[in-house]
Structures are given as C-alpha cells and as structure tokens.
Design a protein around this motif. Structure first.
Motif, PDB file in Angstrom:
ATOM      1  N   ARG A  19       0.233  16.416  20.494  1.00 19.47           N
ATOM      2  CA  ARG A  19       0.018  16.703  19.065  1.00 19.47           C
ATOM      3  C   ARG A  19       1.329  16.786  18.275  1.00 19.47           C
ATOM      4  O   ARG A  19       1.435  17.509  17.295  1.00 19.47           O
ATOM      5  CB  ARG A  19      -0.806  17.985  18.882  1.00 19.47           C
ATOM      6  N   ARG A  20       2.302  15.996  18.718  1.00 21.07           N
ATOM      7  CA  ARG A  20       3.558  15.893  17.964  1.00 21.07           C
ATOM      8  C   ARG A  20       3.501  14.646  17.104  1.00 21.07           C
ATOM      9  O   ARG A  20       2.996  13.600  17.540  1.00 21.07           O
ATOM     10  CB  ARG A  20       4.750  15.826  18.919  1.00 21.07           C
ATOM     11  N   PRO A  21       4.033  14.699  15.873  1.00 23.28           N
ATOM     12  CA  PRO A  21       3.990  13.527  14.983  1.00 23.28           C
ATOM     13  C   PRO A  21       4.748  12.339  15.579  1.00 23.28           C
ATOM     14  O   PRO A  21       5.819  12.498  16.169  1.00 23.28           O
ATOM     15  CB  PRO A  21       4.668  14.024  13.706  1.00 23.28           C
ATOM     16  N   LEU A  22       4.152  11.167  15.439  1.00 25.70           N
ATOM     17  CA  LEU A  22       4.791   9.929  15.875  1.00 25.70           C
ATOM     18  C   LEU A  22       5.563   9.298  14.719  1.00 25.70           C
ATOM     19  O   LEU A  22       5.226   9.487  13.546  1.00 25.70           O
ATOM     20  CB  LEU A  22       3.734   8.946  16.392  1.00 25.70           C
ATOM     21  N   ASP A  23       6.595   8.554  15.076  1.00 24.90           N
ATOM     22  CA  ASP A  23       7.407   7.858  14.065  1.00 24.90           C
ATOM     23  C   ASP A  23       6.681   6.576  13.661  1.00 24.90           C
ATOM     24  O   ASP A  23       6.948   5.490  14.188  1.00 24.90           O
ATOM     25  CB  ASP A  23       8.799   7.554  14.630  1.00 24.90           C
ATOM     26  N   VAL A  24       5.729   6.711  12.752  1.00 27.13           N
ATOM     27  CA  VAL A  24       4.876   5.607  12.328  1.00 27.13           C
ATOM     28  C   VAL A  24       4.860   5.552  10.801  1.00 27.13           C
ATOM     29  O   VAL A  24       4.795   6.587  10.138  1.00 27.13           O
ATOM     30  CB  VAL A  24       3.438   5.793  12.859  1.00 27.13           C
ATOM     31  N   LEU A  25       4.908   4.338  10.257  1.00 23.98           N
ATOM     32  CA  LEU A  25       4.838   4.149   8.810  1.00 23.98           C
ATOM     33  C   LEU A  25       3.368   4.057   8.395  1.00 23.98           C
ATOM     34  O   LEU A  25       2.679   3.105   8.753  1.00 23.98           O
ATOM     35  CB  LEU A  25       5.584   2.874   8.401  1.00 23.98           C
ATOM     36  N   VAL A  26       2.906   5.066   7.668  1.00 25.03           N
ATOM     37  CA  VAL A  26       1.522   5.094   7.179  1.00 25.03           C
ATOM     38  C   VAL A  26       1.557   4.923   5.674  1.00 25.03           C
ATOM     39  O   VAL A  26       2.244   5.666   4.968  1.00 25.03           O
ATOM     40  CB  VAL A  26       0.828   6.420   7.547  1.00 25.03           C
ATOM     41  N   SER A  27       0.814   3.947   5.170  1.00 26.41           N
ATOM     42  CA  SER A  27       0.816   3.693   3.729  1.00 26.41           C
ATOM     43  C   SER A  27      -0.585   3.348   3.249  1.00 26.41           C
ATOM     44  O   SER A  27      -1.458   2.936   4.020  1.00 26.41           O
ATOM     45  CB  SER A  27       1.797   2.565   3.379  1.00 26.41           C
ATOM     46  N   GLU A  28      -0.810   3.517   1.944  1.00 32.76           N
ATOM     47  CA  GLU A  28      -2.116   3.244   1.356  1.00 32.76           C
ATOM     48  C   GLU A  28      -2.345   1.744   1.236  1.00 32.76           C
ATOM     49  O   GLU A  28      -1.417   0.980   0.970  1.00 32.76           O
ATOM     50  CB  GLU A  28      -2.214   3.902  -0.019  1.00 32.76           C
ATOM     51  N   GLY A  29      -3.594   1.320   1.456  1.00 31.95           N
ATOM     52  CA  GLY A  29      -3.931  -0.094   1.347  1.00 31.95           C
ATOM     53  C   GLY A  29      -3.708  -0.822   2.668  1.00 31.95           C
ATOM     54  O   GLY A  29      -3.436  -0.221   3.717  1.00 31.95           O
ATOM     55  N   SER A  30      -3.787  -2.155   2.592  1.00 30.69           N
ATOM     56  CA  SER A  30      -3.643  -2.975   3.806  1.00 30.69           C
ATOM     57  C   SER A  30      -2.194  -3.092   4.263  1.00 30.69           C
ATOM     58  O   SER A  30      -1.922  -3.462   5.418  1.00 30.69           O
ATOM     59  CB  SER A  30      -4.217  -4.368   3.568  1.00 30.69           C
ATOM     60  N   SER A  31      -1.238  -2.800   3.375  1.00 34.94           N
ATOM     61  CA  SER A  31       0.180  -2.706   3.738  1.00 34.94           C
ATOM     62  C   SER A  31       0.737  -3.980   4.371  1.00 34.94           C
ATOM     63  O   SER A  31       1.652  -3.926   5.194  1.00 34.94           O
ATOM     64  CB  SER A  31       0.407  -1.518   4.692  1.00 34.94           C
ATOM     65  N   GLY A  32       0.193  -5.144   4.014  1.00 33.11           N
ATOM     66  CA  GLY A  32       0.687  -6.408   4.539  1.00 33.11           C
ATOM     67  C   GLY A  32       0.294  -6.658   5.988  1.00 33.11           C
ATOM     68  O   GLY A  32       0.737  -7.639   6.590  1.00 33.11           O
ATOM     69  N   ILE A  33      -0.550  -5.800   6.560  1.00 27.64           N
ATOM     70  CA  ILE A  33      -0.956  -5.982   7.958  1.00 27.64           C
ATOM     71  C   ILE A  33      -1.943  -7.136   8.072  1.00 27.64           C
ATOM     72  O   ILE A  33      -1.872  -7.965   8.982  1.00 27.64           O
ATOM     73  CB  ILE A  33      -1.572  -4.675   8.500  1.00 27.64           C
ATOM     74  N   ALA A  34      -2.877  -7.197   7.150  1.00 28.49           N
ATOM     75  CA  ALA A  34      -3.893  -8.258   7.100  1.00 28.49           C
ATOM     76  C   ALA A  34      -4.555  -8.180   5.731  1.00 28.49           C
ATOM     77  O   ALA A  34      -4.414  -7.183   5.011  1.00 28.49           O
ATOM     78  CB  ALA A  34      -4.920  -8.105   8.212  1.00 28.49           C
ATOM     79  N   THR A  35      -5.279  -9.215   5.362  1.00 24.78           N
ATOM     80  CA  THR A  35      -6.007  -9.222   4.102  1.00 24.78           C
ATOM     81  C   THR A  35      -7.411  -8.686   4.344  1.00 24.78           C
ATOM     82  O   THR A  35      -8.287  -9.375   4.879  1.00 24.78           O
ATOM     83  CB  THR A  35      -6.087 -10.639   3.510  1.00 24.78           C
ATOM     84  N   VAL A  36      -7.604  -7.424   3.955  1.00 26.54           N
ATOM     85  CA  VAL A  36      -8.905  -6.763   4.118  1.00 26.54           C
ATOM     86  C   VAL A  36      -9.240  -6.128   2.765  1.00 26.54           C
ATOM     87  O   VAL A  36      -8.666  -5.091   2.416  1.00 26.54           O
ATOM     88  CB  VAL A  36      -8.861  -5.701   5.229  1.00 26.54           C
ATOM     89  N   PRO A  37     -10.142  -6.749   1.994  1.00 25.79           N
ATOM     90  CA  PRO A  37     -10.405  -6.288   0.622  1.00 25.79           C
ATOM     91  C   PRO A  37     -10.709  -4.803   0.500  1.00 25.79           C
ATOM     92  O   PRO A  37     -10.264  -4.152  -0.454  1.00 25.79           O
ATOM     93  CB  PRO A  37     -11.613  -7.136   0.196  1.00 25.79           C
TER      94      PRO A  37
END
Length: 211
Positions: free
Chosen positions: A117-135
């Motif tokens: 339960r320790r925070p991971l070094d991960v970038l979390v952002s709102e929206g699809s964030s350029g990962i894929a096109t998901v409306p």
C-alpha cells in the motif's frame, strides 16, 4: 442331595424371578437418587460414548460483516476489466450506500499502490492521456445524481507494455480513490492488479451513470 419333584418343578421359575427382582431393586435405587428420568442414549459402537469425555459442540462460524458505508455515503468497488492487444480498461464503481441522494462530478483522484500500500511512481492524468483513442475517457465531465442504491462509474486506461526487460515491471495491487473533493480516500484491493509493464502511465475517465 435330592429334591422332591415339586421343588424340581419350581427351579426354572426361581431362575427367572430372582434376576428380575435384582433389576427392579436397582431401578428403585436409581429413582430414589433422582436418576430415573434419564433419556435413552444411542451409540453406534465406535468412538467415545456421547457426553463422556467429549468437548461441547463448537458454535458455527460468524457470518462475514458487511463493509460499513463511508461517512460520505459513497462506497467504491472494482468493476469489470477489459483487455485487448496490451490495452487495458478497468471499471471502478461507486455506490450510494447511504439514505440520502448524492452527486458526483468530474474525475476522481486516484493513486496506484503496491502490495504494501505504498504509492507507485506512476503518472495519472485525466482523459485518455495519449494512451489510446477512447471517446469515453475524453468526454466532458458531467454531474451524476445518485439516489440510494444507484451507481456511477469511472475507469482506468493503460497499456501493458514492457519496453525494457532490465527494468522491473510495475504492478499496482491496490487503488486509492477519492470520489470528489472533501471526501476521505478509499483504498480497494485490485483483483488481477494494474499491470503497467514499463509504461507507468494511466488515464482516468470522468464519472458517468452506471449502465
């Protein structure tokens, strides 16, 4: 010593009567002691006699206690997961477990946690964030009104991709979710986890009505 014919005829009767008198005397003594009302005991012939040298039967295990409803009246849980060619979508559901109508709006604040339960070094952002096109992930935020028992959903989007085999892959085993500003964060265990590989990038969809 010889007996008369009459005494010989009475001998079998004496043989039957004397044991009966002995048994009757034993029963009378037991009754005087207060033991005459015993119920018959059945025994199969194996193991200990019932009630002799045996522990009392154990009570049945208690039923699991349902999770308490948070003070906010909104409870978070994991939903369904979809996977296709390395692309992952994990649904997160919020339930109005309270007695009053609630609203959710915008995007939840989320953090991925490891097995401790320790925070991971991960970038979390709102929206699809350029990962894929998901409306759905790039839809405009809206207010969702929830009556008691109703649900809303958000989702996480990521790719399971290993670009550097020398770097340990990232796996999120718990998720911390803050439904909206001012609410206390809730931590849920993730069945299967969020297997990011080396991409360490997650997109978050806005809240939407559950369908």
């Amino acid at each position: 010593m010889r007996f008369s014919p009459r005494i010989r005829r009475l001998a079998p009767l004496v043989t039957l009567v004397v044991p009966a008198l002995v048994v009757a005397a034993i029963v009378a003594v037991d009754a005087a002691r207060g033991d005459g009302a015993r119920s018959p005991v059945s025994w199969s012939g194996s193991g200990a006699l019932p009630g002799v040298g045996t522990a009392p039967p154990s009570a049945p295990p208690p039923s699991p206690t349902p999770a308490a409803c948070p003070e906010s009246g909104l409870s978070v849980r994991q939903g369904e997961q979809e996977a296709a060619m390395g692309l992952r979508v994990l649904q997160i559901v919020v339930v109005n477990c309270g007695a009053a109508t609630r609203t959710v709006r915008g995007h939840p604040a989320v953090r991925l946690l490891d097995g401790d339960r320790r925070p991971l070094d991960v970038l979390v952002s709102e929206g699809s964030s350029g990962i894929a096109t998901v409306p759905r992930f790039d839809a405009a935020p809206a207010t969702v009104t929830l009556k008691p028992g109703e649900r809303a959903t958000t989702a996480l989007l990521w790719r399971n991709l290993v670009t550097d085999p020398s770097v340990r892959a990232t796996l999120g085993e718990f998720l911390e979710v803050t439904v909206s500003g001012g609410d206390r964060p809730q931590v849920i265990a993730l069945d299967g986890g969020v297997d990011l590989g080396n991409t360490v990038k997650v997109g978050v969809a806005p809240w939407a009505a559950y369908r």
